[in-house]
Scaffold this active site. Structure first.
Site, PDB file in Angstrom:
ATOM      1  N   ASP A 114      47.440  58.723  44.396  1.00  0.00           N
ATOM      2  CA  ASP A 114      46.152  58.256  44.917  1.00  0.00           C
ATOM      3  C   ASP A 114      45.131  58.560  43.827  1.00  0.00           C
ATOM      4  O   ASP A 114      44.736  59.707  43.643  1.00  0.00           O
ATOM      5  CB  ASP A 114      45.833  59.005  46.222  1.00  0.00           C
ATOM      6  CG  ASP A 114      44.494  58.581  46.802  1.00  0.00           C
ATOM      7  OD1 ASP A 114      43.910  57.581  46.309  1.00  0.00           O
ATOM      8  OD2 ASP A 114      44.025  59.253  47.741  1.00  0.00           O
TER       9      ASP A 114
ATOM     10  N   HIS B  13      39.204  46.372  28.324  1.00  0.00           N
ATOM     11  CA  HIS B  13      38.172  46.359  27.283  1.00  0.00           C
ATOM     12  C   HIS B  13      36.996  47.211  27.713  1.00  0.00           C
ATOM     13  O   HIS B  13      36.614  47.245  28.873  1.00  0.00           O
ATOM     14  CB  HIS B  13      37.772  44.945  26.865  1.00  0.00           C
ATOM     15  CG  HIS B  13      36.886  44.185  27.792  1.00  0.00           C
ATOM     16  ND1 HIS B  13      35.508  44.272  27.775  1.00  0.00           N
ATOM     17  CD2 HIS B  13      37.174  43.276  28.750  1.00  0.00           C
ATOM     18  CE1 HIS B  13      34.993  43.447  28.670  1.00  0.00           C
ATOM     19  NE2 HIS B  13      35.986  42.832  29.284  1.00  0.00           N
TER      20      HIS B  13
ATOM     21  N   ASP C  62      32.123  44.381  34.467  1.00  0.00           N
ATOM     22  CA  ASP C  62      32.812  43.797  33.288  1.00  0.00           C
ATOM     23  C   ASP C  62      32.444  44.592  32.041  1.00  0.00           C
ATOM     24  O   ASP C  62      31.450  44.309  31.408  1.00  0.00           O
ATOM     25  CB  ASP C  62      32.415  42.334  33.138  1.00  0.00           C
ATOM     26  CG  ASP C  62      33.103  41.674  31.961  1.00  0.00           C
ATOM     27  OD1 ASP C  62      34.091  42.232  31.456  1.00  0.00           O
ATOM     28  OD2 ASP C  62      32.644  40.586  31.558  1.00  0.00           O
TER      29      ASP C  62
ATOM     30  N   GLU D 199      36.061  42.756  22.975  1.00  0.00           N
ATOM     31  CA  GLU D 199      36.719  41.707  23.776  1.00  0.00           C
ATOM     32  C   GLU D 199      35.768  40.541  23.956  1.00  0.00           C
ATOM     33  O   GLU D 199      36.165  39.378  23.896  1.00  0.00           O
ATOM     34  CB  GLU D 199      37.137  42.271  25.143  1.00  0.00           C
ATOM     35  CG  GLU D 199      38.011  41.326  25.970  1.00  0.00           C
ATOM     36  CD  GLU D 199      37.256  40.404  26.918  1.00  0.00           C
ATOM     37  OE1 GLU D 199      37.904  39.576  27.583  1.00  0.00           O
ATOM     38  OE2 GLU D 199      36.007  40.486  27.006  1.00  0.00           O
TER      39      GLU D 199
ATOM     40  N   HIS E 236      28.254  38.812  33.304  1.00  0.00           N
ATOM     41  CA  HIS E 236      27.599  38.640  31.987  1.00  0.00           C
ATOM     42  C   HIS E 236      26.077  38.613  32.082  1.00  0.00           C
ATOM     43  O   HIS E 236      25.414  38.014  31.242  1.00  0.00           O
ATOM     44  CB  HIS E 236      28.139  37.392  31.263  1.00  0.00           C
ATOM     45  CG  HIS E 236      29.510  37.619  30.693  1.00  0.00           C
ATOM     46  ND1 HIS E 236      30.161  36.693  29.919  1.00  0.00           N
ATOM     47  CD2 HIS E 236      30.332  38.678  30.774  1.00  0.00           C
ATOM     48  CE1 HIS E 236      31.348  37.175  29.551  1.00  0.00           C
ATOM     49  NE2 HIS E 236      31.466  38.383  30.071  1.00  0.00           N
TER      50      HIS E 236
HETATM   51  N1  PHE Z   1      37.727  38.349  29.942  1.00  0.00           N
HETATM   52  C1  PHE Z   1      36.605  37.894  30.738  1.00  0.00           C
HETATM   53  C2  PHE Z   1      35.353  38.638  30.264  1.00  0.00           C
HETATM   54  O1  PHE Z   1      35.420  39.761  29.869  1.00  0.00           O
HETATM   55  C3  PHE Z   1      36.803  38.152  32.181  1.00  0.00           C
HETATM   56  C4  PHE Z   1      38.027  37.540  32.723  1.00  0.00           C
HETATM   57  C5  PHE Z   1      39.129  38.308  32.949  1.00  0.00           C
HETATM   58  C6  PHE Z   1      38.048  36.210  33.026  1.00  0.00           C
HETATM   59  C7  PHE Z   1      40.295  37.751  33.426  1.00  0.00           C
HETATM   60  C8  PHE Z   1      39.192  35.617  33.525  1.00  0.00           C
HETATM   61  C9  PHE Z   1      40.309  36.399  33.732  1.00  0.00           C
HETATM   62  O2  PHE Z   1      34.285  38.092  30.281  1.00  0.00           O
HETATM   63 ZN    ZN Z   2      33.023  39.576  29.925  1.00  0.00          ZN
HETATM   64 ZN    ZN Z   3      35.812  41.434  30.750  1.00  0.00          ZN
END
Ligand code: PHE
Ligand code: ZN
Ligand code: ZN
Ligand code: CA
Length: 472
Positions: free
Chosen positions: A33, A115, A127, A161, A279
């Site tokens: 967990d 990333h 993200d 990334e 984003h």
């Molecule tokens: N790699 C994209 C990003 O960092 C996010 C993403 C992940 C989109 C997996 C589609 C599938 O902006």
């Molecule tokens: Zn991204």
């Molecule tokens: Zn991402």
């Protein structure tokens, strides 16, 4: 004081736990967990790093380096062997943090990554603070668990990334061929706490179907429905996938819109984006669904614990293992037959990795040259592919006529079949990877052959390196 059942050994509970784990794989593989509280605390730190560094954690900016330093310090303190791998990008220097648990069979590496960079417009907490915090907390929990892994457990936190998967590409391109062959699995986590979450499992690499199915089965066991998503290599698993390494991963959704059918199974808001702050500057600590985070990190833990114990030593060649010998030519002509001088460490043309490569043609005279290796493709395979890296430079610059060629062939008995032909028209002075399907040859011993042919004037050099034939 507690009595030890093992004379002369540990009265310390942790030691007893480690012994139990060694002797009993059922104990070792039990799913953990992973603490959502601790994971959230890492996200708070990433938010405050962004706050004190101009509101982002973008490549080349102070907020990214501070993020990498934070992750590395935690892993160092937990006993990982860590590396800060720097590389340059158009936006400045970036870094990968690589951490390996220094136990288990180094010939079989199970890797998990995410990333760590954000876009420039915001702090990037979903993200991909979410994936990074989850992978970090899983790594720390693994270290603290007293598990004795069968395999090497390695973690990667990728830079840049958002600039085109640069960190993960840099990592695999700088991993020697022999080291690549040891990576049995790469798991990727990019966006796992989207505020209007979905539960997507990557479905873009047949070699990773086993791990993909394990992820689905895990979520199913927790009564969470999943959907496959063909992410088309849109995250850092792409670099591993292109080497034939099995990959899998999960994703809670980005700019896409949740359908009403998805809202019915997952809750949340139909007609809205999975992550409306994708984003954007509002991808902050308030842009998280903690239920999604909690479920996803437990899935990461389940996969790491399970694959750390997986037996990659017996049976048919494991998925992703290279069936070719001396595939990067670093042992010179060993295992290959063909024209003398084709395998070379000449510095006139670079190798893809190491110093040796196969250099066909390039003399500007009418001639042919070949190189081949016999290989048995297991009949138990469901898929087999041949990949190679090729660099082509040419003095043939005019028009669109094919003058000089290299053919990639499979010789089955007395029949040679050309899988691909590259020519002076495919000029590329950086290495390009090609992947060809050889599934139809499963159960056969065939020769992988390269045949170079030039006409009487103007040289074309076909330089091939890091060839792999993998079956899964
Ligand atoms: N790699 C994209 C990003 O960092 C996010 C993403 C992940 C989109 C997996 C589609 C599938 O902006
Ligand atoms: Zn991204
Ligand atoms: Zn991402
Ligand atoms: Ca080489």
């Amino acid at each position: 004081m507690r009595k030890s059942l093992v004379p002369g050994l540990g009265v310390v509970a942790l030691v007893a736990g480690a012994l139990l784990a060694t002797g009993n794989s059922a104990v070792a593989a039990e799913s953990p967990d992973i603490s959502v509280t601790n994971t959230k605390a890492h996200l708070d730190q990433l938010q405050s790093i962004a706050n004190s560094n101009g509101g982002n954690r973008y490549t080349g900016r102070a907020g990214y380096k501070a993020s990498a330093d934070y992750v590395k310090a935690k892993l160092d303190a937990a006993g990982y062997t860590t590396t800060l791998q720097s590389f340059s990008t158009s936006a400045g220097t970036s870094y990968n943090v690589i951490a390996e648990w220094p136990h288990g069979d180094a010939n079989h590496v199970v890797m998990t990554g995410s990333h760590l960079d954000s876009v420039s417009s915001g702090p990037g907490i979903n993200d991909n603070g979410s994936g990074s915090a989850g992978v970090l907390e899983t790594a720390l929990a693994y270290a603290a668990s007293g598990q004795t892994p069968k395999n090497r457990v390695r973690f990667g936190f990728w830079g840049a990334e958002e600039l085109g998967l640069l960190g993960s590409k840099y990592y695999v391109n700088n991993l020697p061929a022999a080291e690549r062959d040891k990576v049995e699995l790469y798991l990727n986590f990019d966006m796992i706490a989207s505020p209007n979450p979905g539960y997507f499992v990557y479905d873009d690499n047949p070699a990773g179907d086993g791990a993909r199915d394990d992820l689905v089965a895990y979520f199913t066991s927790k009564s969470v429905q999943t959907e496959f998503i063909d992410v088309q290599g849109r995250s850092d698993h792409a670099a591993f996938r292109s080497l034939g390494i099995p990959t899998a991963g999960t994703f809670s959704g980005a700019e896409g819109t949740k359908t009403s059918a998805q809202a019915t199974k997952w809750g949340g808001t139909a007609g809205s984006a999975f992550d409306p702050c994708y984003h954007r500057s509002c991808d902050t600590i308030n842009n998280l669904d903690l239920t999604s985070l909690d479920r996803q990190i437990d899935a990461i833990g389940h996969m790491v614990w399970t694959y750390a114990q997986k037996d990659y030593t017996g049976g048919p060649p494991p998925t992703g293992d290279n069936l070719l010998q001396n595939p990067g030519f670093e042992s010179g002509t060993a295992n290959w037959t063909g024209n003398t001088g084709v395998i070379t460490n000449s510095t006139s043309r670079p190798a893809h990795t190491g110093s040796y490569k196969a250099w066909l043609q390039g003399n500007g005279r009418s001639s042919t040259e070949n190189l081949g290796q016999s290989v048995a493709i297991p009949g138990t395979a469901t898929a087999a592919s041949l990949s190679l890296w090729i660099r082509i430079d040419t003095a043939e610059t005019t028009g669109s006529t094919v003058y000089d060629t290299v053919k990639v062939q499979i010789v089955d008995g007395s029949t040679a079949t050309t899988l691909a032909t590259y020519s002076n028209l495919n000029k590329s002075t950086s290495y390009v990877q090609k992947t060809l399907n050889v599934t139809q040859y499963k159960g056969k011993t065939v020769t992988v052959k390269f045949v170079g042919q030039e006409d009487s004037s103007l040289q074309t050099s076909f330089v091939i390196d890091d060839v792999a034939l993998t079956a899964s």
